[in-house]
Design an enzyme around this catalytic site. Structure first.
Site, PDB file in Angstrom:
ATOM      1  N   ARG A  63       3.364   6.864 -15.828  1.00 22.09           N
ATOM      2  CA  ARG A  63       2.411   5.863 -16.286  1.00 22.09           C
ATOM      3  C   ARG A  63       0.979   6.379 -16.146  1.00 22.09           C
ATOM      4  O   ARG A  63       0.558   6.805 -15.083  1.00 22.09           O
ATOM      5  CB  ARG A  63       2.588   4.560 -15.506  1.00 22.09           C
TER       6      ARG A  63
ATOM      7  N   CYS B  19      -1.043   2.153 -10.404  1.00 21.06           N
ATOM      8  CA  CYS B  19      -1.954   1.336  -9.600  1.00 21.06           C
ATOM      9  C   CYS B  19      -3.430   1.530  -9.935  1.00 21.06           C
ATOM     10  O   CYS B  19      -4.102   0.588 -10.357  1.00 21.06           O
ATOM     11  CB  CYS B  19      -1.720   1.612  -8.116  1.00 21.06           C
TER      12      CYS B  19
ATOM     13  N   LYS C 139      -6.460  -5.455  -1.659  1.00 20.48           N
ATOM     14  CA  LYS C 139      -5.690  -4.448  -2.399  1.00 20.48           C
ATOM     15  C   LYS C 139      -6.513  -3.861  -3.537  1.00 20.48           C
ATOM     16  O   LYS C 139      -6.571  -2.632  -3.723  1.00 20.48           O
ATOM     17  CB  LYS C 139      -4.403  -5.064  -2.944  1.00 20.48           C
TER      18      LYS C 139
ATOM     19  N   PHE D 115       0.851  -1.192   0.000  1.00 16.86           N
ATOM     20  CA  PHE D 115       0.000   0.000   0.000  1.00 16.86           C
ATOM     21  C   PHE D 115       0.884   1.238   0.000  1.00 16.86           C
ATOM     22  O   PHE D 115       0.730   2.143   0.832  1.00 16.86           O
ATOM     23  CB  PHE D 115      -0.948  -0.010   1.203  1.00 16.86           C
TER      24      PHE D 115
ATOM     25  N   LYS E 276       1.725  12.460 -10.579  1.00  8.90           N
ATOM     26  CA  LYS E 276       1.531  13.155  -9.311  1.00  8.90           C
ATOM     27  C   LYS E 276       2.868  13.760  -8.917  1.00  8.90           C
ATOM     28  O   LYS E 276       3.910  13.387  -9.470  1.00  8.90           O
ATOM     29  CB  LYS E 276       1.019  12.196  -8.224  1.00  8.90           C
TER      30      LYS E 276
ATOM     31  N   GLY F  57      -4.042   8.791 -12.415  1.00 11.99           N
ATOM     32  CA  GLY F  57      -3.146   8.037 -13.292  1.00 11.99           C
ATOM     33  C   GLY F  57      -2.255   7.163 -12.442  1.00 11.99           C
ATOM     34  O   GLY F  57      -2.632   6.730 -11.362  1.00 11.99           O
TER      35      GLY F  57
ATOM     36  N   GLY G 238      -9.733  17.312 -10.053  1.00 12.29           N
ATOM     37  CA  GLY G 238      -8.635  17.611 -10.980  1.00 12.29           C
ATOM     38  C   GLY G 238      -8.887  17.027 -12.347  1.00 12.29           C
ATOM     39  O   GLY G 238     -10.025  16.999 -12.834  1.00 12.29           O
TER      40      GLY G 238
ATOM     41  N   PHE H 250      -8.555  12.488  -0.566  1.00 11.45           N
ATOM     42  CA  PHE H 250      -9.004  12.058  -1.897  1.00 11.45           C
ATOM     43  C   PHE H 250     -10.279  12.776  -2.339  1.00 11.45           C
ATOM     44  O   PHE H 250     -11.099  12.213  -3.060  1.00 11.45           O
ATOM     45  CB  PHE H 250      -9.198  10.533  -1.942  1.00 11.45           C
TER      46      PHE H 250
END
Length: 436
Positions: free
Chosen positions: A329, A261, A205, A150, A322, A258, A254, A250
């Site tokens: 990616r 994950c 996950k 995580f 970010k 991306g 925006g 969160f």
């Protein structure tokens, strides 16, 4: 404890380095000879804040070594972490060929009991498949464990060293005892080690990342509605985030999510549901909305320039998906670039860490600048795609002297609306009032 980590990508390298930091002897194994040589020579192959300090310290103290020799890497290891790619296949399902291939290779080399851990993000049932590979190829006792990571890029070292929780899927008491010892130093502050069955661990996950992606996407939808009805998404965000049931994290709108994950994990969970004839409608909506949100700035540009971007030149701040990472990616910036070039526009981009990776991917489709202000030269407008700290308090006077027009399309809502009014900019952000 003696540890082997198979794969030195983002997860493998952070895992191996942080395990060495608590006194374990760690051997990281990778098939890429050039990459291994660089790491042996002290070169960190990824940008991750704080990783370089631990990397160099543990190499110097002999606890962290790198090799291409799988047999040597796992020979004395009590625990073997598999941190290998699980990219989406053509149908969206996770490709397990790297995991199953490594399991087969390991099974032909083991001579004594090992705990083999799936650290990669894998679909439900993967531990069973890996265990079957071992049973087919060796009589040596092997416990296969699911232990999903995580780690958030940009704060991965802190996430590993001080985890919110450690999730471990195993039915073996012997493996459980070893892993309690291994992870004990990381949860001294009282955060839990959660033991469960392997399938529940694997699903945890995917469920976690899919929920976070859904939360981001919901706020993007709210932001889009705010623009239509004249509301301010920042006010809405604060209003709902103060509710303890929702929380503050969160909720920032925006230009989509991306990275390595969220996109593949949402896609893989949706595919897994399809395979079991379950219609996971929310995830389909999340994926559809996110694809559109990645290019919402282009939609705004087309409206502003009356559907004609040919010959326009744009400065782009931000390429990484970010801040505090060089990972590009599924970065929204790549989708924006693709659309702008398709419409006949040109782009000069700046990013503190991601330029080399973008150059390797798209080459000279755009121009690159080594300075955020030089990127503005001759630009009809500035576009902001990544919320790097260096972009948050720029020299607006210098910008005004360099930009052809005082026009900013901000995909990350970095600037105060009142300030932009005072400065006389046309400022178009996400889910907030339009500043003319």
């Amino acid at each position: 404890m003696k540890i082997a980590v198979i794969g030195t990508g983002y997860v493998g390298l952070v895992t191996g380095t942080c395990l060495a930091e608590t006194g374990n002897d760690v051997i990281c194994v990778d098939v890429n000879e050039a990459k291994v040589l660089k790491m042996q020579n002290g070169e960190v192959p990824i940008y991750e804040p704080g990783l370089d300090v631990l990397f160099h310290r543990n190499i110097a103290q002999g606890r962290l070594v790198f090799t291409t020799d799988l047999a040597a890497g796992i020979k004395e290891a009590q625990i073997i972490f598999m941190a290998l790619p699980t990219p989406p296949g053509g149908d969206g399902a996770a490709d397990l060929s790297y995991i199953l291939g490594a399991a087969k290779d390991i099974s032909k080399l083991v001579t004594e009991y090992k705990v083999v851990i799936n650290k990669s993000t894998v679909p439900v049932g993967t531990a069973d498949k890996v265990q079957a590979v071992f049973k087919e190829n060796t009589s040596v006792e092997i416990d296969v464990v699911s232990n999903p990571e995580f780690l958030r890029e940009g704060v991965a070292v802190d996430d590993f060293m001080k985890p919110d929780r450690v999730v471990i899927g195993t039915s073996s008491e012997k493996a459980k005892k070893l892993l309690l010892e291994l992870y004990g130093p990381y949860v001294r502050q009282g955060n839990p080690i959660l033991f469960m069955d392997e399938r529940s661990s694997e699903l945890t996950k995917y469920a976690a990342n899919s929920f976070l992606a859904t939360k981001i996407t919901f706020m993007n939808e709210v932001a889009n509605l705010c623009e239509i009805v004249g509301a301010d998404v920042d006010a809405v965000r604060k209003g709902i985030g103060s509710d303890a049931r929702i929380g503050k994290r969160f909720l920032f709108p925006g230009i989509g999510y991306g990275g390595s994950c969220f996109p593949k994990d949402v896609q893989a969970l949706a595919k897994a549901a399809d395979e079991h004839n379950y219609d996971f409608q929310i995830l389909r909506a999340v994926m559809n909305v996110n694809e559109k949100q990645k290019v919402v700035l282009v939609d705004k540009l087309l409206k502003y320039y009356k559907n004609d971007l040919k010959g326009k030149h744009f400065a782009l701040w931000g390429l990484a998906f970010k801040p505090e990472t060089d990972d590009i990616r599924e970065a929204p910036a790549l989708y924006i670039i693709q659309e702008l070039v398709k419409h006949g526009a040109t782009v000069t981009a700046f990013d503190p860490e991601g330029i080399d990776n973008v150059k390797a991917l798209i080459g000279d489709k755009i121009q690159y600048s080594s300075n955020q202000y030089e990127a503005l030269e001759g630009a009809d407008a500035l576009l902001i795609a990544t919320e790097w700290s260096v972009f948050r308090n720029p020299d607006f006077e210098r910008m005004e002297q360099t930009l052809t027009n005082k026009v900013i399309f901000d995909g990350r809502n970095l600037y105060d609306l009142e300030k932009m009014i005072d400065l006389g900019y046309y400022y178009n952000s996400v889910g907030r009032k339009l500043i003319n």
